[in-house]
Design a protein around this motif. Structure first.
Motif, mmCIF file in Angstrom:
data_model
loop_
_atom_site.group_PDB
_atom_site.id
_atom_site.type_symbol
_atom_site.label_atom_id
_atom_site.label_comp_id
_atom_site.label_asym_id
_atom_site.label_seq_id
_atom_site.Cartn_x
_atom_site.Cartn_y
_atom_site.Cartn_z
ATOM 1 N N GLU A 65 0.843 -1.190 0.000
ATOM 2 C CA GLU A 65 0.000 0.000 0.000
ATOM 3 C C GLU A 65 0.877 1.239 0.000
ATOM 4 O O GLU A 65 1.767 1.388 0.836
ATOM 5 C CB GLU A 65 -0.913 -0.010 1.217
ATOM 6 N N VAL A 66 0.631 2.141 -0.955
ATOM 7 C CA VAL A 66 1.415 3.378 -1.038
ATOM 8 C C VAL A 66 0.535 4.623 -0.973
ATOM 9 O O VAL A 66 1.043 5.744 -1.004
ATOM 10 C CB VAL A 66 2.272 3.414 -2.320
ATOM 11 N N GLY A 67 -0.754 4.453 -0.871
ATOM 12 C CA GLY A 67 -1.652 5.598 -0.805
ATOM 13 C C GLY A 67 -3.090 5.143 -0.763
ATOM 14 O O GLY A 67 -3.386 3.947 -0.761
ATOM 15 N N GLY A 68 -3.989 6.118 -0.715
ATOM 16 C CA GLY A 68 -5.404 5.784 -0.717
ATOM 17 C C GLY A 68 -6.216 6.818 0.028
ATOM 18 O O GLY A 68 -5.700 7.819 0.534
ATOM 19 N N ASP A 69 -7.506 6.571 0.066
ATOM 20 C CA ASP A 69 -8.443 7.426 0.784
ATOM 21 C C ASP A 69 -9.541 6.549 1.356
ATOM 22 O O ASP A 69 -9.392 5.328 1.400
ATOM 23 C CB ASP A 69 -8.999 8.519 -0.137
ATOM 24 N N GLU A 70 -10.647 7.168 1.769
ATOM 25 C CA GLU A 70 -11.714 6.381 2.392
ATOM 26 C C GLU A 70 -12.365 5.408 1.418
ATOM 27 O O GLU A 70 -12.948 4.408 1.819
ATOM 28 C CB GLU A 70 -12.782 7.294 2.997
ATOM 29 N N ALA A 71 -12.233 5.647 0.115
ATOM 30 C CA ALA A 71 -12.888 4.799 -0.881
ATOM 31 C C ALA A 71 -11.993 3.687 -1.407
ATOM 32 O O ALA A 71 -12.488 2.610 -1.756
ATOM 33 C CB ALA A 71 -13.382 5.648 -2.053
ATOM 34 N N GLY A 72 -10.690 3.939 -1.509
ATOM 35 C CA GLY A 72 -9.835 2.951 -2.154
ATOM 36 C C GLY A 72 -8.398 3.013 -1.685
ATOM 37 O O GLY A 72 -7.992 3.926 -0.961
ATOM 38 N N VAL A 73 -7.644 2.012 -2.110
ATOM 39 C CA VAL A 73 -6.234 1.876 -1.760
ATOM 40 C C VAL A 73 -5.416 1.825 -3.048
ATOM 41 O O VAL A 73 -5.825 1.185 -4.020
ATOM 42 C CB VAL A 73 -5.989 0.575 -0.957
ATOM 43 N N THR A 74 -4.278 2.498 -3.055
ATOM 44 C CA THR A 74 -3.320 2.364 -4.150
ATOM 45 C C THR A 74 -2.203 1.435 -3.700
ATOM 46 O O THR A 74 -1.575 1.656 -2.655
ATOM 47 C CB THR A 74 -2.726 3.729 -4.552
ATOM 48 N N PHE A 75 -1.988 0.384 -4.474
ATOM 49 C CA PHE A 75 -0.912 -0.567 -4.235
ATOM 50 C C PHE A 75 0.150 -0.378 -5.306
ATOM 51 O O PHE A 75 -0.164 0.030 -6.428
ATOM 52 C CB PHE A 75 -1.426 -2.007 -4.308
ATOM 53 N N ALA A 76 1.397 -0.724 -4.979
ATOM 54 C CA ALA A 76 2.469 -0.607 -5.970
ATOM 55 C C ALA A 76 3.496 -1.700 -5.759
ATOM 56 O O ALA A 76 3.634 -2.265 -4.667
ATOM 57 C CB ALA A 76 3.126 0.768 -5.884
ATOM 58 N N ARG A 77 4.220 -1.961 -6.831
ATOM 59 C CA ARG A 77 5.277 -2.990 -6.790
ATOM 60 C C ARG A 77 6.421 -2.529 -7.682
ATOM 61 O O ARG A 77 6.196 -2.134 -8.822
ATOM 62 C CB ARG A 77 4.724 -4.317 -7.284
ATOM 63 N N ARG A 78 7.627 -2.577 -7.137
ATOM 64 C CA ARG A 78 8.802 -2.318 -7.959
ATOM 65 C C ARG A 78 9.059 -3.550 -8.828
ATOM 66 O O ARG A 78 8.772 -4.666 -8.402
ATOM 67 C CB ARG A 78 10.018 -2.013 -7.088
ATOM 68 N N LEU A 79 9.602 -3.319 -9.989
ATOM 69 C CA LEU A 79 9.874 -4.422 -10.902
ATOM 70 C C LEU A 79 11.354 -4.778 -10.893
ATOM 71 O O LEU A 79 12.181 -4.007 -10.432
ATOM 72 C CB LEU A 79 9.386 -4.067 -12.303
ATOM 73 N N GLY A 80 11.676 -5.958 -11.364
ATOM 74 C CA GLY A 80 13.050 -6.411 -11.312
ATOM 75 C C GLY A 80 13.384 -7.100 -10.007
ATOM 76 O O GLY A 80 14.540 -7.225 -9.630
ATOM 77 N N GLY A 81 12.352 -7.497 -9.244
ATOM 78 C CA GLY A 81 12.575 -8.288 -8.049
ATOM 79 C C GLY A 81 12.557 -7.517 -6.756
ATOM 80 O O GLY A 81 12.577 -8.112 -5.684
ATOM 81 N N ALA A 82 12.563 -6.192 -6.802
ATOM 82 C CA ALA A 82 12.564 -5.404 -5.560
ATOM 83 C C ALA A 82 11.154 -5.052 -5.159
ATOM 84 O O ALA A 82 10.456 -4.337 -5.861
ATOM 85 C CB ALA A 82 13.379 -4.123 -5.763
ATOM 86 N N GLN A 83 10.735 -5.545 -4.024
ATOM 87 C CA GLN A 83 9.385 -5.261 -3.535
ATOM 88 C C GLN A 83 9.356 -3.906 -2.865
ATOM 89 O O GLN A 83 10.319 -3.480 -2.236
ATOM 90 C CB GLN A 83 8.946 -6.330 -2.534
ATOM 91 N N VAL A 84 8.219 -3.201 -2.982
ATOM 92 C CA VAL A 84 8.052 -1.909 -2.357
ATOM 93 C C VAL A 84 8.055 -2.070 -0.850
ATOM 94 O O VAL A 84 7.407 -2.961 -0.309
ATOM 95 C CB VAL A 84 6.739 -1.242 -2.822
ATOM 96 N N ALA A 85 8.765 -1.214 -0.149
ATOM 97 C CA ALA A 85 8.782 -1.288 1.314
ATOM 98 C C ALA A 85 7.458 -0.793 1.881
ATOM 99 O O ALA A 85 6.908 0.190 1.423
ATOM 100 C CB ALA A 85 9.930 -0.415 1.846
#
Length: 199
Positions: free
Chosen positions: A178-198
């Protein structure tokens, strides 16, 4: 079971989008015009800049998909400048909910809320019930991330409704944080090349 989407898959992709469009459940009738959802969230990815589509096919046609773009900023410009002006006039039988979705689709900044520098790509994943519980979601995500990594994309993001408990539980299991969001939704993200988002 994963293959690139073709022009012959357009109707199946639109159907999957509709049948999963109410926080993972059937959205038939929700917007008045049942074609609206696909014109906002599915079909443009088959035509727009950086767009891609992979489908899950169990032998009788697509029953799931991952759709997205490697360049959200360029895709948004195209969507606002070319796609939406062309398709919006075809949606004349929307109800109040559909009108709100159409208004949202017309916003030229709709897809630009995430950190596009770190996560310039975005995607959508939807599966019909017959494709669920078979590893299809994970396989589609991994195939899409591999495709984007081959294109040299640094990271990918997606949105999930807080009302969709299944999606909120699923994305962290496939390397998204999870990297962001509001009361309605969540923004998820993933780094590519094997590095997961902290987290």
């Amino acid at each position: 079971m994963i293959r690139p989407a073709t022009a012959r898959d357009r109707a199946a992709i639109a159907r999957i989008c509709l049948l999963t469009g109410a926080h993972g459940a059937d959205a038939t009738g929700v917007h008045g015009d049942d074609a609206l959802l696909a014109d906002v969230y599915a079909l443009p990815y088959l035509d727009g800049p950086g767009g891609f589509g992979l489908v899950w096919d169990q032998g009788d046609g697509a029953v799931g998909y991952v759709l997205g773009t490697s360049d959200t900023a360029s895709f948004q410009r195209w969507f606002s400048g070319e796609w939406w002006p062309r398709v919006a006039p075809t949606h004349t039988r929307v109800n109040e909910t559909g009108a709100a979705l159409a208004e949202e689709a017309a916003d030229p900044r709709r897809m630009l809320d995430a950190d596009l520098g770190a996560y310039p790509a975005h995607l959508h994943v939807d599966l019909l019930p017959e494709a669920q519980g078979r590893g299809a979601g994970r396989a589609l995500i991994e195939a899409a991330c591999a495709l984007l990594a081959e294109r040299g994309v640094a990271g990918v993001h997606l949105g999930a409704s807080r009302a969709n408990a299944g999606a909120l539980a699923f994305y962290p299991r496939v390397g998204f944080a999870e990297v962001g969001g509001d009361e309605a939704g969540v923004t998820f993200a993933r780094r590519l090349g094997g590095a997961q988002v902290a987290e």
